[in-house]
Design a protein around this motif. Structure first.
Motif, PDB file in Angstrom:
ATOM      1  N   CYS A  60      -4.420  -5.584  -1.162  1.00  0.00           N
ATOM      2  CA  CYS A  60      -4.118  -4.380  -1.943  1.00  0.00           C
ATOM      3  C   CYS A  60      -4.888  -4.396  -3.253  1.00  0.00           C
ATOM      4  O   CYS A  60      -5.148  -5.448  -3.833  1.00  0.00           O
ATOM      5  CB  CYS A  60      -2.623  -4.283  -2.210  1.00  0.00           C
ATOM      6  N   LEU A  92      -3.323   0.686  -3.154  1.00  0.00           N
ATOM      7  CA  LEU A  92      -3.754   0.942  -1.780  1.00  0.00           C
ATOM      8  C   LEU A  92      -4.351  -0.335  -1.200  1.00  0.00           C
ATOM      9  O   LEU A  92      -4.959  -1.125  -1.929  1.00  0.00           O
ATOM     10  CB  LEU A  92      -4.825   2.041  -1.731  1.00  0.00           C
ATOM     11  N   CYS A  93      -4.189  -0.506   0.114  1.00  0.00           N
ATOM     12  CA  CYS A  93      -4.870  -1.621   0.764  1.00  0.00           C
ATOM     13  C   CYS A  93      -6.358  -1.282   0.874  1.00  0.00           C
ATOM     14  O   CYS A  93      -6.751  -0.124   0.734  1.00  0.00           O
ATOM     15  CB  CYS A  93      -4.261  -1.904   2.139  1.00  0.00           C
ATOM     16  N   CYS A 128       0.837  -1.198   0.000  1.00  0.00           N
ATOM     17  CA  CYS A 128       0.000   0.000   0.000  1.00  0.00           C
ATOM     18  C   CYS A 128       0.873   1.249   0.000  1.00  0.00           C
ATOM     19  O   CYS A 128       1.804   1.368   0.796  1.00  0.00           O
ATOM     20  CB  CYS A 128      -0.907  -0.023   1.240  1.00  0.00           C
TER      21      CYS A 128
END
Length: 85
Positions: free
Chosen positions: A34, A56-57, A25
């Motif tokens: 992610c 991004l997670c 992330c």
């Protein structure tokens, strides 16, 4: 006027974005769940280019939602017009 529909991001593009991010992330450094996220939300920019994608997670992506994050330079920032801020 016809409404634009977002197409899925191709697998090879998602893989390049993940590799560029080191498979973690970009916000918290986590490596679980992610997913590829639009830096400038697609609903605003309609831009699926790799330069507008980040990894991004799930929790960070859900917190961000369809917002442009503070401090993020976007196409309407003065630097993009050659005018120093």
């Amino acid at each position: 006027m016809a409404e634009l529909k977002r197409q899925p991001i191709p697998k090879d593009v998602r893989e390049r974005v993940a590799a560029r991010a080191g498979y973690v992330c970009q916000k918290c450094g986590g490596d679980q769940s992610c997913e590829v996220d639009h830096i400038i939300p697609w609903v605003i920019s309609h831009d699926d280019s790799e330069t507008n994608l980040q990894l991004l997670c799930l929790p960070c992506n859900r917190r961000k939602g369809a917002k442009v994050e503070a401090g993020r330079k976007t196409w309407f920032h003065a630097d993009y017009f050659g005018v120093g801020a």
